[in-house]
Design a protein around this motif. Sequence first.
Motif, short mmCIF file in Angstrom:
data_model
loop_
_atom_site.label_atom_id
_atom_site.label_comp_id
_atom_site.label_asym_id
_atom_site.label_seq_id
_atom_site.Cartn_x
_atom_site.Cartn_y
_atom_site.Cartn_z
N LYS A 108 0.52 -1.67 0.19
CA LYS A 108 0.04 -0.40 -0.05
C LYS A 108 0.98 1.36 0.24
O LYS A 108 0.84 2.63 -0.89
CB LYS A 108 -1.21 -0.39 0.98
CG LYS A 108 -2.30 0.50 0.96
CD LYS A 108 -3.43 -0.01 2.57
CE LYS A 108 -4.33 -0.47 2.47
NZ LYS A 108 -5.03 -1.04 3.72
N ALA A 109 1.48 1.40 1.06
CA ALA A 109 2.70 2.48 0.40
C ALA A 109 3.87 2.71 -0.47
O ALA A 109 3.98 3.62 -0.77
CB ALA A 109 3.90 2.38 2.38
N ASP A 110 4.24 1.63 -1.13
CA ASP A 110 4.28 1.50 -2.59
C ASP A 110 3.43 1.96 -3.14
O ASP A 110 4.39 3.18 -4.27
CB ASP A 110 5.05 0.84 -3.09
CG ASP A 110 6.03 0.00 -1.88
OD1 ASP A 110 7.15 0.90 -1.27
OD2 ASP A 110 6.76 -1.13 -2.44
N MET A 111 2.59 1.40 -2.67
CA MET A 111 1.59 2.29 -4.49
C MET A 111 1.82 3.76 -4.24
O MET A 111 1.10 4.53 -4.62
CB MET A 111 -0.04 1.42 -3.96
CG MET A 111 0.50 -0.07 -4.99
SD MET A 111 -0.54 -1.22 -4.52
CE MET A 111 -2.21 -0.29 -5.10
N GLN A 112 1.06 4.25 -3.10
CA GLN A 112 0.61 5.95 -2.55
C GLN A 112 1.78 6.46 -2.69
O GLN A 112 1.84 7.83 -3.03
CB GLN A 112 0.83 5.45 -0.94
CG GLN A 112 -0.09 6.46 -0.23
CD GLN A 112 -1.06 6.61 -0.96
OE1 GLN A 112 -1.88 6.09 -1.07
NE2 GLN A 112 -1.31 8.17 -1.50
N LYS A 113 3.49 6.08 -2.60
CA LYS A 113 4.36 6.86 -3.26
C LYS A 113 4.27 6.45 -4.49
O LYS A 113 4.57 8.22 -5.45
CB LYS A 113 5.55 5.97 -2.68
CG LYS A 113 6.57 7.00 -2.37
CD LYS A 113 8.01 5.49 -1.95
CE LYS A 113 8.41 5.14 -2.26
NZ LYS A 113 9.59 4.05 -1.28
N ASP A 114 4.02 5.89 -5.15
CA ASP A 114 4.42 5.27 -6.84
C ASP A 114 3.11 6.71 -7.06
O ASP A 114 3.16 7.40 -7.74
CB ASP A 114 4.00 4.55 -7.40
CG ASP A 114 5.28 2.88 -7.26
OD1 ASP A 114 6.21 3.57 -6.78
OD2 ASP A 114 5.10 2.38 -7.45
N LEU A 115 1.99 6.78 -6.75
CA LEU A 115 0.88 7.49 -6.98
C LEU A 115 1.01 8.82 -6.70
O LEU A 115 0.78 10.25 -7.56
CB LEU A 115 -0.47 6.79 -6.40
CG LEU A 115 -1.74 7.68 -6.61
CD1 LEU A 115 -2.06 6.61 -7.98
CD2 LEU A 115 -2.97 7.17 -5.58
N ASN A 116 1.82 9.19 -5.38
CA ASN A 116 2.46 10.62 -4.99
C ASN A 116 2.97 10.59 -6.12
O ASN A 116 2.79 12.08 -6.34
CB ASN A 116 2.46 10.47 -3.70
CG ASN A 116 1.55 10.71 -2.65
OD1 ASN A 116 0.61 11.19 -2.96
ND2 ASN A 116 1.88 10.56 -1.88
#
Lengths: 182, 253
Positions: A108-116
């Motif tokens: 989730k954190a990775d995805m959030q980072k990528d998204l950001n």
Amino acid sequence: MTATTTTTEVATDVAHVAEKAGMPQLDFSTFPNQIFWLVVTLLVIYFVLSRIALPRIASVLAMRAGTITNDLAAAAELKNKALASEKAYQDALVQARNEANKIVADAKADMQKDLNKEIAKADADIAARAVESEKSIGEIRAGAADAITQVAKDTAKELIAALGGSADARAITAAVTARLKG
Amino acid sequence: MAGQAEAHGEGSGLVFHPLDQFKITRLFGEGPIEWYTPTNVTLWMALAALAIVVVFVFGSRGRALVPSRIQSLGEVAYSFIYKMVEDVTGHDGVKYFPWIMTLFLFILFANMLGLLPMSFTPTSHIAVTAVLGFGVFFFVTLLGLFKHGFHFLGLFWMSDAPLILRPVIAIIEVISYFVRPVSHSIRLAGNIMAGHAVIKVFAGFAAIALISPVSIVAITAIYGLEVLVAFIQAYVFTILTCVYLKDALHPGH
């Protein structure tokens, strides 16, 4: 002789009466017989019991008690083992769950980072394009203003010429500029 | 023999012979009953001994961890009497356990076999129970005197009673001590004899058609009671023996 007969007769008579009316339990003539056979029987029973039966039964009872104790101990041990393995299973389950949660959180954190990152990039892109558009709009607007000035000057010159006058180019420009400003 | 003939010879009328069943007769032939003569006493005592051998020796032959029924019976009797001896006399009484077991089993099996129809009950005879009762009495008295000497007489001296009452209590205690073997033996013989005689009396009434149903029901009921009595008397005799033995081993109250 007669005395003896009388005594015997009396004795038999008494015995007969006792036998008829009395209790066989009080017939003392049978006592030695009963006592003798009782003693024999008791000794037989005592020797059979003390030599054979009682030691054998005692050993069987002791053996059984030992077996039961051992079995109970084994059962307790097995129960402990079962409890331990159940605990291990529960521990493994908890650990697996924790790991799964961690993996999910990481993902989730990775995805959030990528998204950001993507959002930031997109924002920057949008900003750059907006600046570019603004610039080209400004250029267009400036170009339009210049063209209007030019057209106004030309138009003014033509109007003056058509009205029969001749005008100084500088004066026209100054007048048009003044007019456009106002 | 005369009594038997009379018993069988009755043709008419209601004749009871409730005590005939206690008669001691020769097994073989005719003649006087000497001390060595095999009699019905011999037969039924031998059967009791045989039954004990069957249950306790042949029954436990398998030494099975999971006992057969008959082995279980022997084990229950063993545990029952062993626990009684241990509880009543304490741990030092356990070495007399085989003798107490002998008494219990002899009385129990003689009583039970005596309940078979046409049988003879040795324990209904005062001669037999008196030997048992006085045997126990002399044994425990000598054991007490041998083990404790003069202190054994402390059994009669209540040291926690008021001083003025002690001699009175001592006299009562001495009398009750010497009555023990009498009551011990008469209790057993009396109970067994009375029960058997009552059954016989009711059996005599069964000859009258009008009341024979009542009589037969009564015999059945008393027979059930007698089975209980046969066990209880063996139990009582045994536990009293244990109590007397305890007094000999531990004369202090």
